[in-house]
Motif scaffolding. Structure first.
Motif, PDB file in Angstrom:
ATOM      1  N   GLU A 266       0.826  -1.212   0.000  1.00  0.00           N
ATOM      2  CA  GLU A 266       0.000   0.000   0.000  1.00  0.00           C
ATOM      3  C   GLU A 266       0.858   1.259   0.000  1.00  0.00           C
ATOM      4  O   GLU A 266       0.526   2.249  -0.658  1.00  0.00           O
ATOM      5  N   LYS A 267       1.965   1.233   0.745  1.00  0.00           N
ATOM      6  CA  LYS A 267       2.880   2.382   0.756  1.00  0.00           C
ATOM      7  C   LYS A 267       3.468   2.614  -0.631  1.00  0.00           C
ATOM      8  O   LYS A 267       3.612   3.758  -1.071  1.00  0.00           O
ATOM      9  N   LEU A 268       3.817   1.534  -1.308  1.00  0.00           N
ATOM     10  CA  LEU A 268       4.360   1.660  -2.663  1.00  0.00           C
ATOM     11  C   LEU A 268       3.319   2.225  -3.632  1.00  0.00           C
ATOM     12  O   LEU A 268       3.627   3.091  -4.448  1.00  0.00           O
ATOM     13  N   LEU A 269       2.089   1.748  -3.531  1.00  0.00           N
ATOM     14  CA  LEU A 269       1.026   2.259  -4.399  1.00  0.00           C
ATOM     15  C   LEU A 269       0.761   3.740  -4.134  1.00  0.00           C
ATOM     16  O   LEU A 269       0.584   4.530  -5.063  1.00  0.00           O
TER      17      LEU A 269
ATOM     18  N   HIS B  93       6.851   8.114 -17.221  1.00  0.00           N
ATOM     19  CA  HIS B  93       8.215   7.918 -17.723  1.00  0.00           C
ATOM     20  C   HIS B  93       9.258   8.666 -16.910  1.00  0.00           C
ATOM     21  O   HIS B  93      10.409   8.242 -16.868  1.00  0.00           O
ATOM     22  N   ASP B  94       8.861   9.759 -16.263  1.00  0.00           N
ATOM     23  CA  ASP B  94       9.824  10.546 -15.494  1.00  0.00           C
ATOM     24  C   ASP B  94       9.816  10.197 -14.008  1.00  0.00           C
ATOM     25  O   ASP B  94      10.299  10.987 -13.182  1.00  0.00           O
ATOM     26  N   THR B  95       9.261   9.044 -13.685  1.00  0.00           N
ATOM     27  CA  THR B  95       9.257   8.582 -12.303  1.00  0.00           C
ATOM     28  C   THR B  95       9.986   7.244 -12.215  1.00  0.00           C
ATOM     29  O   THR B  95       9.405   6.196 -12.508  1.00  0.00           O
ATOM     30  N   PRO B  96      11.251   7.257 -11.838  1.00  0.00           N
ATOM     31  CA  PRO B  96      11.977   5.991 -11.710  1.00  0.00           C
ATOM     32  C   PRO B  96      11.515   5.207 -10.480  1.00  0.00           C
ATOM     33  O   PRO B  96      11.053   5.784  -9.496  1.00  0.00           O
ATOM     34  N   THR B  97      11.667   3.897 -10.556  1.00  0.00           N
ATOM     35  CA  THR B  97      11.256   3.047  -9.429  1.00  0.00           C
ATOM     36  C   THR B  97      12.053   3.376  -8.170  1.00  0.00           C
ATOM     37  O   THR B  97      11.521   3.262  -7.060  1.00  0.00           O
ATOM     38  N   SER B  98      13.299   3.791  -8.332  1.00  0.00           N
ATOM     39  CA  SER B  98      14.112   4.147  -7.156  1.00  0.00           C
ATOM     40  C   SER B  98      13.482   5.306  -6.391  1.00  0.00           C
ATOM     41  O   SER B  98      13.494   5.327  -5.157  1.00  0.00           O
ATOM     42  N   LYS B  99      12.902   6.252  -7.127  1.00  0.00           N
ATOM     43  CA  LYS B  99      12.239   7.400  -6.495  1.00  0.00           C
ATOM     44  C   LYS B  99      10.960   6.954  -5.769  1.00  0.00           C
ATOM     45  O   LYS B  99      10.647   7.458  -4.691  1.00  0.00           O
ATOM     46  N   ILE B 100      10.250   6.011  -6.360  1.00  0.00           N
ATOM     47  CA  ILE B 100       9.028   5.490  -5.728  1.00  0.00           C
ATOM     48  C   ILE B 100       9.384   4.775  -4.426  1.00  0.00           C
ATOM     49  O   ILE B 100       8.756   5.004  -3.382  1.00  0.00           O
ATOM     50  N   ALA B 101      10.400   3.926  -4.486  1.00  0.00           N
ATOM     51  CA  ALA B 101      10.824   3.193  -3.287  1.00  0.00           C
ATOM     52  C   ALA B 101      11.255   4.163  -2.192  1.00  0.00           C
ATOM     53  O   ALA B 101      10.883   4.010  -1.015  1.00  0.00           O
ATOM     54  N   LYS B 102      12.020   5.179  -2.570  1.00  0.00           N
ATOM     55  CA  LYS B 102      12.491   6.171  -1.593  1.00  0.00           C
ATOM     56  C   LYS B 102      11.307   6.916  -0.979  1.00  0.00           C
ATOM     57  O   LYS B 102      11.247   7.108   0.236  1.00  0.00           O
ATOM     58  N   GLU B 103      10.367   7.344  -1.815  1.00  0.00           N
ATOM     59  CA  GLU B 103       9.174   8.059  -1.327  1.00  0.00           C
ATOM     60  C   GLU B 103       8.376   7.189  -0.350  1.00  0.00           C
ATOM     61  O   GLU B 103       7.832   7.688   0.633  1.00  0.00           O
ATOM     62  N   ALA B 104       8.328   5.891  -0.628  1.00  0.00           N
ATOM     63  CA  ALA B 104       7.579   4.961   0.230  1.00  0.00           C
ATOM     64  C   ALA B 104       8.371   4.568   1.474  1.00  0.00           C
ATOM     65  O   ALA B 104       7.814   3.969   2.400  1.00  0.00           O
ATOM     66  N   GLY B 105       9.673   4.879   1.480  1.00  0.00           N
ATOM     67  CA  GLY B 105      10.515   4.483   2.610  1.00  0.00           C
ATOM     68  C   GLY B 105      10.799   2.990   2.614  1.00  0.00           C
ATOM     69  O   GLY B 105      10.901   2.360   3.663  1.00  0.00           O
TER      70      GLY B 105
END
Length: 186
Positions: A5-8, A21-33
């Protein structure tokens, strides 16, 4: 909130802000902690994450609409409640609805399984077909009618979001624009 849920939630925020396209998975993981490896445990690719988020949001929207609409009997009543409920949900969940808009106009939509799409549109399509058969709705291809309703809904939402109307003014716009839509298809 669990890790998935945090990732979503992080993906939703970032996809709407920066695009797919301008959202890398690394940024998503970081945002989700959450570690990147954990993201890939739940979603093997970014494409899978995008599609999972869409399915999650469409499921929540459809469950909400189904609950509100369950007591309506007439075709006009069902369509009006469906329309107004969608717009009220969109106004309350601006980021979620913006994501759905982005998704619907992206190549990702074609990657969703037909069965999944039918799950969301089959009930409304059946109503439209019955409306045409019963001569309540004009004898026009129901796919076109459905497209007109969807386009109308997205456009009215954009209008409402762009203006800071009071709740009563929002309700008036929603009711008036439904009447225009109803007049167009009947």
């Amino acid at each position: 909130m669990d890790k998935r849920e945090k990732l979503l939630a992080a993906a939703l925020k970032l996809f709407v802000e920066f695009g797919f396209h301008d959202t890398p998975t690394s940024k998503i993981a970081k945002e989700a902690g959450i570690a990147s490896g954990t993201l890939f445990y739940f979603f093997p690719t970014k494409d899978e994450l995008v599609k999972a988020l869409y399915i999650d949001l469409k499921s929540r929207l459809n469950e909400y609409i189904s609950e509100v609409i369950k007591d309506e009997k007439s075709l006009q009543g069902i369509l009006k409640v469906h329309y107004s409920t969608t717009l009220h949900w969109a106004l309350k969940h601006k980021t979620e609805f913006r994501f759905i808009e982005q998704f619907n106009s992206s190549p990702y939509l074609k990657q969703i399984a037909e069965e999944e799409i039918q799950k969301y549109i089959k009930p409304i399509m059946a109503l439209l077909e019955k409306g045409v058969k019963d001569k309540i709705i004009k004898p026009i291809d129901v796919n076109l009618i459905f497209s007109l309703i969807c386009g109308h809904t997205f456009s009215v939402n954009q209008y409402l979001v762009a203006n800071e109307f009071s709740k009563s003014k929002q309700d008036m716009v929603i009711n008036d624009t439904f009447d225009l839509l109803w007049d167009m298809i009947t």
